[in-house]
Design a protein around this motif. Sequence first.
Motif, PDB file in Angstrom:
ATOM      1  N   ALA A  31       0.921  -1.165   0.016  1.00  0.00           N
ATOM      2  CA  ALA A  31      -0.012  -0.033  -0.031  1.00  0.00           C
ATOM      3  C   ALA A  31       0.954   1.563   0.011  1.00  0.00           C
ATOM      4  O   ALA A  31       0.488   2.395  -0.499  1.00  0.00           O
ATOM      5  CB  ALA A  31      -0.983   0.057   1.053  1.00  0.00           C
ATOM      6  N   ARG A  32       1.808   1.173   0.867  1.00  0.00           N
ATOM      7  CA  ARG A  32       2.883   2.175   0.718  1.00  0.00           C
ATOM      8  C   ARG A  32       3.483   2.630  -0.539  1.00  0.00           C
ATOM      9  O   ARG A  32       3.773   3.614  -0.932  1.00  0.00           O
ATOM     10  CB  ARG A  32       3.800   2.292   1.800  1.00  0.00           C
ATOM     11  N   ILE A  33       3.861   1.300  -1.190  1.00  0.00           N
ATOM     12  CA  ILE A  33       4.561   1.292  -2.682  1.00  0.00           C
ATOM     13  C   ILE A  33       3.480   2.071  -3.452  1.00  0.00           C
ATOM     14  O   ILE A  33       3.891   2.888  -4.422  1.00  0.00           O
ATOM     15  CB  ILE A  33       4.942  -0.019  -2.999  1.00  0.00           C
ATOM     16  N   GLY A  34       2.089   1.760  -3.275  1.00  0.00           N
ATOM     17  CA  GLY A  34       1.118   2.252  -4.137  1.00  0.00           C
ATOM     18  C   GLY A  34       1.291   3.772  -4.211  1.00  0.00           C
ATOM     19  O   GLY A  34       0.838   4.671  -5.205  1.00  0.00           O
ATOM     20  N   GLN A  35       1.482   4.381  -2.740  1.00  0.00           N
ATOM     21  CA  GLN A  35       1.230   5.885  -2.650  1.00  0.00           C
ATOM     22  C   GLN A  35       2.411   6.465  -3.173  1.00  0.00           C
ATOM     23  O   GLN A  35       2.434   7.637  -3.852  1.00  0.00           O
ATOM     24  CB  GLN A  35       1.268   6.105  -1.145  1.00  0.00           C
ATOM     25  N   THR A  36       3.585   5.758  -3.277  1.00  0.00           N
ATOM     26  CA  THR A  36       4.975   6.349  -4.046  1.00  0.00           C
ATOM     27  C   THR A  36       4.692   6.179  -5.384  1.00  0.00           C
ATOM     28  O   THR A  36       5.016   7.514  -6.209  1.00  0.00           O
ATOM     29  CB  THR A  36       6.022   5.231  -3.389  1.00  0.00           C
TER      30      THR A  36
END
Length: 362
Positions: A31-36
């Motif tokens: 999910a954090r990768i998606g935000q990045t």
Amino acid sequence: MSDELEDLRSEVDQIDSVILGQLNRRAELVARIGQTKSRSGSPIYQPAREAKVIGRAVEANQGPLSNSAVAAIFNQIMVSGRSLEKALTIAFLGPEHTFTHQASQIVFSGGASYEATSSIGEVFDRVERGSVDYGVVPIENSTAGTVGETLDRFAETSARIVGETTLAITHHLLSKGPVEGIKVVYSHPQALQQCRGWLATNLPDAEQVEVASTAAASARASSEENAAAIGLIAGAEAHGLRVAKSDIQDFASNTTRFFVLGRESNPSTGDDKTALVFTVVDRVGALHDTLEVLRNRNINLSNIQTRPARGRSHARSGDYLFFVELDGHPEDALVDLAIAEMRSVCTLVKVLGEWPSKNYRD
């Protein structure tokens, strides 16, 4: 229940708890990768990255799980993770309950929403405009051959091939009544062609009527007496038909390959395919000289197709486009040199896309 069995099950339960905890920790990171990715504009679906992740798991596998089981597990993990990054929108050649719809769901599963289109060209248009994230179109069938409408769009489109999937094609005879009473059979032209032998043997007097899709065939058959459709089980369920006969295709190994269309390039994985379209000058030996460029670089061609150049900017009557798929990636030194040399002897060379050779979904 023996103490030994209870102890083994208890150990499995403990491992399951660890797996669940690690899966959720992985999901948080995804999910954090998606935000990045969202901030940088990077694509959510990255076939090259997914191929590396699944390939690494397969290479590390020491059993007793089979490599195919490990690949299937990790593929599902990747699909589930994508939905945490962004809800993707996928255009496909419609309507619903067709093979292209099914192929789209194999690639993107439940982590996406699907938009049916009325033509292959519309799938390309939506990807080009950015109104959808990706598109799925058929490219070839092992029985009926290449889908010309798909090839014809590649000379002008800005959409790129970012992946592929192959689907085993199984046709079923769908009807409300018994086979003996069927007087007309509806289906897509390719489905009728792929079941020609079975129809000739089992329904020689039934009229064969071509319609736009196998889904449209199911809808038509459901509204008429003594009618049947050739289509998917999903089509029968959607239109209140029953499967009168299963697997009626003439060849058991009947498959269709589909391209996934996007707007970004894939980085090299070390084991890739690249698609090109090119045209040659009008002289004797021009095509031979172009293919010689690839042979001299020891680059394998896995596919070559010829299409009239109608509709292409500045095309002349009699001009032809050559569509090729080759082993390698434009970032590979030999492929890069070959493409540069092809441009010196061709009137057009266009890279249509590159994607991982290994397709762990299939």
